[in-house]
Scaffold this motif. Structure first.
Motif, PDB file in Angstrom:
ATOM      1  N   SER A 122       0.805  -1.221   0.000  1.00 53.84           N
ATOM      2  CA  SER A 122       0.000   0.000   0.000  1.00 53.84           C
ATOM      3  C   SER A 122       0.837   1.270   0.000  1.00 53.84           C
ATOM      4  O   SER A 122       0.314   2.365  -0.231  1.00 53.84           O
ATOM      5  CB  SER A 122      -0.941   0.010   1.197  1.00 53.84           C
ATOM      6  N   ASP A 123       2.133   1.158   0.256  1.00 51.28           N
ATOM      7  CA  ASP A 123       2.983   2.334   0.405  1.00 51.28           C
ATOM      8  C   ASP A 123       4.049   2.460  -0.677  1.00 51.28           C
ATOM      9  O   ASP A 123       4.868   3.372  -0.639  1.00 51.28           O
ATOM     10  CB  ASP A 123       3.681   2.311   1.772  1.00 51.28           C
ATOM     11  N   SER A 124       4.061   1.559  -1.643  1.00 50.85           N
ATOM     12  CA  SER A 124       5.045   1.637  -2.728  1.00 50.85           C
ATOM     13  C   SER A 124       4.546   2.595  -3.813  1.00 50.85           C
ATOM     14  O   SER A 124       3.574   3.315  -3.625  1.00 50.85           O
ATOM     15  CB  SER A 124       5.323   0.237  -3.270  1.00 50.85           C
ATOM     16  N   ILE A 125       5.182   2.605  -4.974  1.00 49.88           N
ATOM     17  CA  ILE A 125       4.982   3.678  -5.955  1.00 49.88           C
ATOM     18  C   ILE A 125       3.755   3.425  -6.829  1.00 49.88           C
ATOM     19  O   ILE A 125       3.569   2.335  -7.369  1.00 49.88           O
ATOM     20  CB  ILE A 125       6.242   3.831  -6.825  1.00 49.88           C
ATOM     21  N   ASP A 126       2.954   4.457  -6.988  1.00 49.50           N
ATOM     22  CA  ASP A 126       1.756   4.405  -7.819  1.00 49.50           C
ATOM     23  C   ASP A 126       2.141   4.633  -9.287  1.00 49.50           C
ATOM     24  O   ASP A 126       3.085   5.358  -9.590  1.00 49.50           O
ATOM     25  CB  ASP A 126       0.784   5.492  -7.370  1.00 49.50           C
ATOM     26  N   ASN A 127       1.411   4.009 -10.203  1.00 50.88           N
ATOM     27  CA  ASN A 127       1.695   4.180 -11.624  1.00 50.88           C
ATOM     28  C   ASN A 127       0.611   4.967 -12.355  1.00 50.88           C
ATOM     29  O   ASN A 127       0.479   4.880 -13.576  1.00 50.88           O
ATOM     30  CB  ASN A 127       1.909   2.831 -12.315  1.00 50.88           C
ATOM     31  N   GLY A 128      -0.175   5.752 -11.623  1.00 52.65           N
ATOM     32  CA  GLY A 128      -1.222   6.553 -12.228  1.00 52.65           C
ATOM     33  C   GLY A 128      -0.666   7.648 -13.135  1.00 52.65           C
ATOM     34  O   GLY A 128       0.515   7.995 -13.077  1.00 52.65           O
ATOM     35  N   ALA A 129      -1.537   8.206 -13.959  1.00 47.62           N
ATOM     36  CA  ALA A 129      -1.118   9.193 -14.959  1.00 47.62           C
ATOM     37  C   ALA A 129      -0.519  10.449 -14.345  1.00 47.62           C
ATOM     38  O   ALA A 129       0.320  11.119 -14.966  1.00 47.62           O
ATOM     39  CB  ALA A 129      -2.312   9.567 -15.836  1.00 47.62           C
ATOM     40  N   THR A 130      -0.914  10.796 -13.130  1.00 49.32           N
ATOM     41  CA  THR A 130      -0.386  12.000 -12.479  1.00 49.32           C
ATOM     42  C   THR A 130       0.574  11.671 -11.342  1.00 49.32           C
ATOM     43  O   THR A 130       0.950  12.553 -10.567  1.00 49.32           O
ATOM     44  CB  THR A 130      -1.540  12.861 -11.942  1.00 49.32           C
TER      45      THR A 130
END
Length: 203
Positions: A122-130
């Motif tokens: 839950s705390d690693s890196i998000d790959n969302g567009a922003t």
């Protein structure tokens, strides 16, 4: 059209600055790399520096929930040390959710890389567009072959499962070998990574 600055031309002033010990000097301008499974940064031209600093911005990962890792080279990036027990590292990370975690990879723990960011789902890196990550890596005395070469790092990122939630890590790592470091390799535990970086040297 050399601009005159006081009694010096710009060219003369640049020469004076390069001859003085005035701290960090940019040796590689901002460069876009990736996305790719691994990103090499070759540092052979700056081995006479006391410290090398890599600044990273606009970082992205292709797989949601990825975390960042680093390996080092002594042969200009022809290969990177990935054997078991190659590295020792310590990383402290905090998140907007209040998570406060210390993670370590001590000598003998089998580590094949230095972990740069939090690896909890839950705390690693998000790959969302922003979503993105940014970071700083400092390699200390990269040409020294008497001691284990050490580095320090700090990263910030948007967290995987939070709308705009953030994470921050800082830490240190050492290659478990008395050898120079003349290249590094940055990668994610899964998928591709990309970013823009610049290199600075302190002589």
């Amino acid at each position: 059209n050399a601009a005159v600055l006081g009694s010096f031309t710009r060219a003369q002033l640049s020469t004076a600055i390069s001859d003085a010990d005035l701290g960090w000097v940019m040796v590689v301008g901002w460069t876009d790399v990736g996305p790719a499974a691994t990103i090499p940064i070759v540092l052979t031209a700056y081995q006479s520096a006391f410290r090398i600093r890599i600044e990273i911005v606009r970082g992205t990962v292709s797989v949601d929930g990825s975390y960042l890792l680093l390996r080092t080279s002594t042969n200009g990036g022809s290969s990177y040390d990935s054997a078991a027990n190659s590295y020792s590292w310590l990383q402290h990370s905090v998140t907007g959710a209040g998570t406060n975690v210390v993670q370590t990879g001590e000598a003998g723990a089998g580590d094949t890389a230095i972990q740069l960011t939090q690896n909890a789902a839950s705390d690693s890196i998000d790959n969302g567009a922003t979503s993105s990550f940014n970071g700083t890596i400092i390699i200390n005395d990269p040409s020294n072959t008497t001691f284990y070469t050490s580095l320090r790092f700090e990263f910030d990122w948007v967290r995987e499962t939070s709308a705009g939630g953030i994470g921050l890590s800082h830490g240190t790592g050492r290659r478990q070998s008395a050898a120079n470091v003349d290249a590094i390799q940055i990668f994610a535990d899964s998928g591709n990574v990309g970013f823009t970086y610049a290199v600075f040297a302190e002589y």
